[in-house]
Design an enzyme around this catalytic site. Structure first.
Site, short mmCIF file in Angstrom:
data_model
loop_
_atom_site.label_atom_id
_atom_site.label_comp_id
_atom_site.label_asym_id
_atom_site.label_seq_id
_atom_site.Cartn_x
_atom_site.Cartn_y
_atom_site.Cartn_z
N PRO A 66 7.15 11.01 -0.06
CA PRO A 66 7.77 10.15 -1.06
C PRO A 66 9.17 10.67 -1.38
O PRO A 66 9.39 11.88 -1.42
CB PRO A 66 6.84 10.24 -2.27
CG PRO A 66 6.08 11.50 -2.07
CD PRO A 66 6.01 11.75 -0.60
N HIS A 67 10.10 9.75 -1.57
CA HIS A 67 11.47 10.17 -1.82
C HIS A 67 12.19 9.15 -2.71
O HIS A 67 11.78 7.99 -2.79
CB HIS A 67 12.23 10.37 -0.51
CG HIS A 67 12.16 9.20 0.42
ND1 HIS A 67 11.10 9.00 1.27
CD2 HIS A 67 13.00 8.17 0.63
CE1 HIS A 67 11.31 7.90 1.98
NE2 HIS A 67 12.45 7.37 1.59
#
Length: 155
Positions: A66-67
């Site tokens: 996730p970013h």
């Protein structure tokens, strides 16, 4: 180059994070960033969730990256969490996720953000490394595996 020491510090590695869902994971990641770096936990949760709506960051093999991009962040930062139990993540292979490498970048870090994602992705796609991460006894051992420090120090 697989070195990620510029993205990940030993204090940003969690060995057995207990969460029951993707939303709970994002909440735990937000709380960790608030504690580690004084960031707004709710902002982190909201940005991770907004990015996830564009498409899953679970790229398979039990791994997710996730970013998000965050205004005011001074540089690219990473946090790694091995989950105590795999969670449903809507990954591309439909397998639950237990290894999570979160990446946060400054809002204007286009190429830098993409290069960091590529380095993390290359490192995390190594199945032998993933197996070792799952069996590592401590956050320090996980950090050494992720950064390759044990191999560099042994040379």
């Amino acid at each position: 180059m697989n070195d990620i020491t510029d993205l990940l510090g030993p204090d940003a590695v969690f060995a057995d994070m207990a969460v029951g869902s993707k939303r709970a994971l994002f909440t735990a990641l937000g709380a960790a960033t608030a504690k580690l770096w004084g960031m707004d936990a709710k902002l982190i949760v909201d940005r991770l969730a907004a990015r996830e709506k564009l498409g899953t960051t679970g790229f398979g093999g039990g791994i997710a990256v996730p970013h998000a991009r965050i205004e005011g962040l001074s540089g690219v930062r990473g946090l790694f969490a091995r989950l105590s139990r795999p969670i449903e993540f809507a990954a591309v292979d439909d397998l639950p996720v237990d290894l999570v490498f979160m990446l946060l970048s400054p809002a204007g870090a286009g190429a830098e953000h993409l290069k960091a994602l590529a380095r993390i992705s290359r490192r995390m796609r190594d199945r032998a490394l993933a197996d070792k991460l799952r069996g590592a006894a401590s956050p320090d051992a996980i950090y050494a595996l992720l950064t390759g420090i044990e191999a560099r120090d042994a040379a």
